[in-house]
Design a protein around this motif. Structure first.
Motif, PDB file in Angstrom:
ATOM      1  N   PHE A 169     -76.242 -32.116  10.947  1.00 22.10           N
ATOM      2  CA  PHE A 169     -76.713 -31.990   9.200  1.00 22.10           C
ATOM      3  C   PHE A 169     -78.004 -31.824   9.602  1.00 22.10           C
ATOM      4  CE2 PHE A 169     -72.355 -33.252   7.964  1.00 22.10           C
ATOM      5  CZ  PHE A 169     -72.360 -31.887   6.900  1.00 22.10           C
TER       6      PHE A 169
ATOM      7  N   LYS B  86     -79.211 -34.462  12.569  1.00 24.72           N
ATOM      8  CA  LYS B  86     -78.148 -35.954  12.626  1.00 24.72           C
ATOM      9  C   LYS B  86     -77.077 -34.601  12.823  1.00 24.72           C
ATOM     10  CE  LYS B  86     -76.037 -39.498  10.018  1.00 24.72           C
ATOM     11  NZ  LYS B  86     -76.077 -40.340  11.330  1.00 24.72           N
TER      12      LYS B  86
ATOM     13  N   HIS C 283     -59.630 -47.517   7.180  1.00 22.88           N
ATOM     14  CA  HIS C 283     -60.068 -48.180   7.697  1.00 22.88           C
ATOM     15  C   HIS C 283     -59.674 -49.108   8.212  1.00 22.88           C
ATOM     16  CE1 HIS C 283     -63.969 -46.643   4.895  1.00 22.88           C
ATOM     17  NE2 HIS C 283     -64.483 -46.558   6.383  1.00 22.88           N
TER      18      HIS C 283
ATOM     19  N   GLY D 101     -65.177 -46.706  11.468  1.00 22.62           N
ATOM     20  CA  GLY D 101     -66.486 -46.960  10.802  1.00 22.62           C
ATOM     21  C   GLY D 101     -67.039 -45.728  10.012  1.00 22.62           C
ATOM     22  N   SER D 102     -67.601 -46.153   9.201  1.00 19.43           N
ATOM     23  CA  SER D 102     -68.239 -46.201   8.300  1.00 19.43           C
ATOM     24  C   SER D 102     -69.689 -44.701   8.741  1.00 19.43           C
ATOM     25  CB  SER D 102     -69.026 -46.215   7.020  1.00 19.43           C
ATOM     26  OG  SER D 102     -69.629 -46.207   5.205  1.00 19.43           O
ATOM     27  N   GLY D 103     -69.106 -43.691   8.202  1.00 23.48           N
ATOM     28  CA  GLY D 103     -70.604 -42.535   8.712  1.00 23.48           C
ATOM     29  C   GLY D 103     -70.631 -42.247   9.933  1.00 23.48           C
ATOM     30  N   THR D 104     -68.852 -42.460  10.311  1.00 18.77           N
ATOM     31  CA  THR D 104     -68.861 -42.013  11.828  1.00 18.77           C
ATOM     32  C   THR D 104     -68.372 -40.531  11.980  1.00 18.77           C
ATOM     33  OG1 THR D 104     -66.467 -42.720  11.687  1.00 18.77           O
ATOM     34  CG2 THR D 104     -68.079 -44.170  13.080  1.00 18.77           C
ATOM     35  N   GLY D 105     -68.124 -39.712  10.783  1.00 14.10           N
ATOM     36  CA  GLY D 105     -68.278 -38.275  10.933  1.00 14.10           C
ATOM     37  C   GLY D 105     -66.663 -37.966   9.994  1.00 14.10           C
ATOM     38  N   LYS D 106     -65.582 -38.557   9.771  1.00 10.81           N
ATOM     39  CA  LYS D 106     -64.334 -38.828   9.559  1.00 10.81           C
ATOM     40  C   LYS D 106     -63.961 -37.419   8.521  1.00 10.81           C
ATOM     41  CE  LYS D 106     -63.420 -42.720   8.765  1.00 10.81           C
ATOM     42  NZ  LYS D 106     -64.756 -43.354   8.409  1.00 10.81           N
ATOM     43  N   SER D 107     -64.979 -37.786   7.314  1.00  7.53           N
ATOM     44  CA  SER D 107     -64.589 -37.098   6.470  1.00  7.53           C
ATOM     45  C   SER D 107     -65.372 -35.537   6.708  1.00  7.53           C
ATOM     46  CB  SER D 107     -64.950 -37.189   5.416  1.00  7.53           C
ATOM     47  OG  SER D 107     -64.518 -38.382   4.541  1.00  7.53           O
ATOM     48  N   VAL D 108     -66.109 -35.684   7.241  1.00  8.90           N
ATOM     49  CA  VAL D 108     -66.654 -34.258   8.206  1.00  8.90           C
ATOM     50  C   VAL D 108     -65.926 -33.302   9.050  1.00  8.90           C
ATOM     51  CG1 VAL D 108     -69.120 -33.174   9.568  1.00  8.90           C
ATOM     52  CG2 VAL D 108     -69.270 -34.983   8.115  1.00  8.90           C
TER      53      VAL D 108
ATOM     54  N   GLU E 195     -58.408 -41.800   3.718  1.00  6.58           N
ATOM     55  CA  GLU E 195     -58.217 -43.025   2.661  1.00  6.58           C
ATOM     56  C   GLU E 195     -57.070 -43.604   1.669  1.00  6.58           C
ATOM     57  OE1 GLU E 195     -60.346 -45.073   4.119  1.00  6.58           O
ATOM     58  OE2 GLU E 195     -62.089 -43.547   4.713  1.00  6.58           O
TER      59      GLU E 195
ATOM     60  N   VAL F 231     -73.649 -35.171  13.564  1.00  8.18           N
ATOM     61  CA  VAL F 231     -72.479 -36.448  13.025  1.00  8.18           C
ATOM     62  C   VAL F 231     -71.347 -35.921  13.621  1.00  8.18           C
ATOM     63  CG1 VAL F 231     -71.058 -36.199  10.831  1.00  8.18           C
ATOM     64  CG2 VAL F 231     -73.375 -35.950  10.883  1.00  8.18           C
TER      65      VAL F 231
HETATM   66  N1  LIG Z   1     -72.698 -32.132   3.521  1.00  9.33           N
HETATM   67  C1  LIG Z   1     -73.995 -32.934   4.112  1.00  9.33           C
HETATM   68  N2  LIG Z   1     -74.913 -32.923   3.969  1.00  9.33           N
HETATM   69  C2  LIG Z   1     -75.665 -33.420   5.143  1.00  9.33           C
HETATM   70  N3  LIG Z   1     -75.326 -34.874   5.912  1.00  9.33           N
HETATM   71  C3  LIG Z   1     -73.910 -34.970   5.840  1.00  9.33           C
HETATM   72  C4  LIG Z   1     -73.417 -34.259   4.189  1.00  9.33           C
HETATM   73  N4  LIG Z   1     -72.198 -35.065   4.649  1.00  9.33           N
HETATM   74  C5  LIG Z   1     -72.210 -35.967   5.733  1.00  9.33           C
HETATM   75  N5  LIG Z   1     -73.094 -36.338   5.920  1.00  9.33           N
HETATM   76  C6  LIG Z   1     -73.889 -37.112   6.761  1.00  9.33           C
HETATM   77  O1  LIG Z   1     -72.506 -37.195   8.060  1.00  9.33           O
HETATM   78  C7  LIG Z   1     -72.562 -38.278   8.625  1.00  9.33           C
HETATM   79  C8  LIG Z   1     -71.125 -38.360   8.347  1.00  9.33           C
HETATM   80  O2  LIG Z   1     -70.281 -38.736   7.055  1.00  9.33           O
HETATM   81  P1  LIG Z   1     -68.797 -38.732   6.650  1.00  9.33           P
HETATM   82  O3  LIG Z   1     -68.754 -38.679   5.558  1.00  9.33           O
HETATM   83  O4  LIG Z   1     -68.031 -37.751   7.845  1.00  9.33           O
HETATM   84  O5  LIG Z   1     -68.436 -40.347   7.459  1.00  9.33           O
HETATM   85  P2  LIG Z   1     -66.852 -41.203   7.367  1.00  9.33           P
HETATM   86  O6  LIG Z   1     -66.668 -40.815   8.541  1.00  9.33           O
HETATM   87  O7  LIG Z   1     -66.358 -40.018   6.762  1.00  9.33           O
HETATM   88  O8  LIG Z   1     -67.760 -42.214   6.325  1.00  9.33           O
HETATM   89  P3  LIG Z   1     -66.546 -43.350   5.588  1.00  9.33           P
HETATM   90  O9  LIG Z   1     -65.892 -44.424   5.860  1.00  9.33           O
HETATM   91  O10 LIG Z   1     -68.004 -43.885   4.963  1.00  9.33           O
HETATM   92  O11 LIG Z   1     -66.824 -42.211   4.319  1.00  9.33           O
HETATM   93  C9  LIG Z   1     -73.039 -39.344   7.905  1.00  9.33           C
HETATM   94  O12 LIG Z   1     -74.341 -39.781   8.284  1.00  9.33           O
HETATM   95  C10 LIG Z   1     -73.307 -38.786   6.031  1.00  9.33           C
HETATM   96  O13 LIG Z   1     -74.244 -38.309   5.523  1.00  9.33           O
END
Ligand SMILES: Nc1ncnc2c1ncn2[C@@H]1O[C@H](COP(=O)(O)OP(=O)(O)OP(=O)(O)O)[C@@H](O)[C@H]1O
Ligand SMILES: [Mg+2]
Length: 258
Positions: A16, A19, A202, A40-47, A169, A21
């Motif tokens: 993004f 960044k 988590h 961990g949080s923000g490591t890209g799991k949901s993406v 989650e 991801v």
């Molecule tokens: N649509 C988007 N636009 C810009 N940045 C994004 C978008 N979606 C996710 N990100 C960024 O991508 C990174 C990873 O996000 P993601 O949601 O995959 O984290 P995660 O591992 O699921 O964290 P959590 O455990 O907190 O849910 C974060 O820094 C987030 O800010």
């Protein structure tokens, strides 16, 4: 010849802006397997999950479901492929405007075109599988506790007998006892269906309970991947630090950077 993985991600990249991801993420999930992705949080799991569901398009790499490349598929084909899947969202994400039974029956009515009376019967059968009485059917989701909402979400995810189920989650926000109830239901219901499942978590205890295999994600890459019962003894420094919840180790917290 052995079967191809049910889901396969190969060298997936997603940024993004500046960044990065997902940084060449690769992961295979075999048919009938329960794989839990931790990190961990923000490591890209949901993406990662959104890329598999087609909600986000990666810049490069490949994603296969049942051997079919799904990135760039036309909308109609993509929807057909997603019909094999069920999903339990974080916080259950039920439709507040619909009673419990219609939430559970949503996919049966919308995707399968089942008649409403039959779908209602089926929904009540699904509710009993997750330990909810038939008198829950006409309640409004907003009246239910979070643990009950998650059970309704689980009933919805399995109602169409999907081949693949995604859980984001599933136990976050629940007390440990209700978390354990949900973990047990996930394990039993998905085994009963023979479904392939991908769960994001988590929680190590929950991961070990439901996973055949665990993958640890860090900075958009899988840094360890192995049988759930080997995670405690694998000796991988990322895994050890994650399990200990320690600040010392290869995992850096963005928050500590100046
Ligand atoms: N649509 C988007 N636009 C810009 N940045 C994004 C978008 N979606 C996710 N990100 C960024 O991508 C990174 C990873 O996000 P993601 O949601 O995959 O984290 P995660 O591992 O699921 O964290 P959590 O455990 O907190 O849910 C974060 O820094 C987030 O800010
Ligand atoms: Mg997330």
């Amino acid at each position: 010849m052995s079967k191809p993985p049910k889901i396969s991600l190969k060298n997936v990249h997603k940024s993004f802006g500046k960044k990065h991801v997902l940084n060449g993420l690769s992961l295979d999930i075999m048919e009938g397997e329960s794989l839990v992705v931790i990190g961990g949080s923000g490591t890209g799991k949901s993406v990662m999950l959104k890329c598999i569901l087609g909600l986000i398009t990666p810049e490069s790499g490949e994603i296969f479901i049942d051997g079919q490349q799904v990135i760039g598929l036309p909308q109609a084909e993509r929807e057909k492929s997603l019909r094999k899947t069920g999903m339990l969202f974080q916080y259950a994400a039920l439709f507040d405007s619909l009673p419990v039974w219609e939430n559970v029956a949503f996919g049966l009515i919308q995707a399968q075109g089942m008649a409403r009376t039959k779908a209602r019967e089926k929904a009540i059968e699904m509710l009993s599988l997750v330990g909810l009485e038939a008198d829950m059917a006409d309640r409004n989701p907003a009246e239910l506790s979070m643990g009950m909402q998650k059970r309704v979400g689980l009933a919805r995810a399995i109602a169409t007998h999907p081949e693949i189920i995604f859980f984001d989650e599933p136990t976050t926000g629940l007390d440990p006892i209700m978390g354990d109830v949900i973990d047990t239901l996930i394990r039993d219901c998905t085994r009963h269906l023979g479904a392939t499942t991908l769960t994001i978590s988590h929680d190590m205890e929950s991961a070990q309970k439901i996973a055949d295999r665990i993958a640890l994600i860090y900075k958009g890459e899988v840094v360890w991947n192995g049988p759930a019962n080997e995670i405690e003894t694998c000796g991988n420094p990322y895994v050890e630090q994650f399990i200990r919840g320690d600040l010392d180790g290869p995992i850096e917290l963005d928050i500590l950077k100046p």
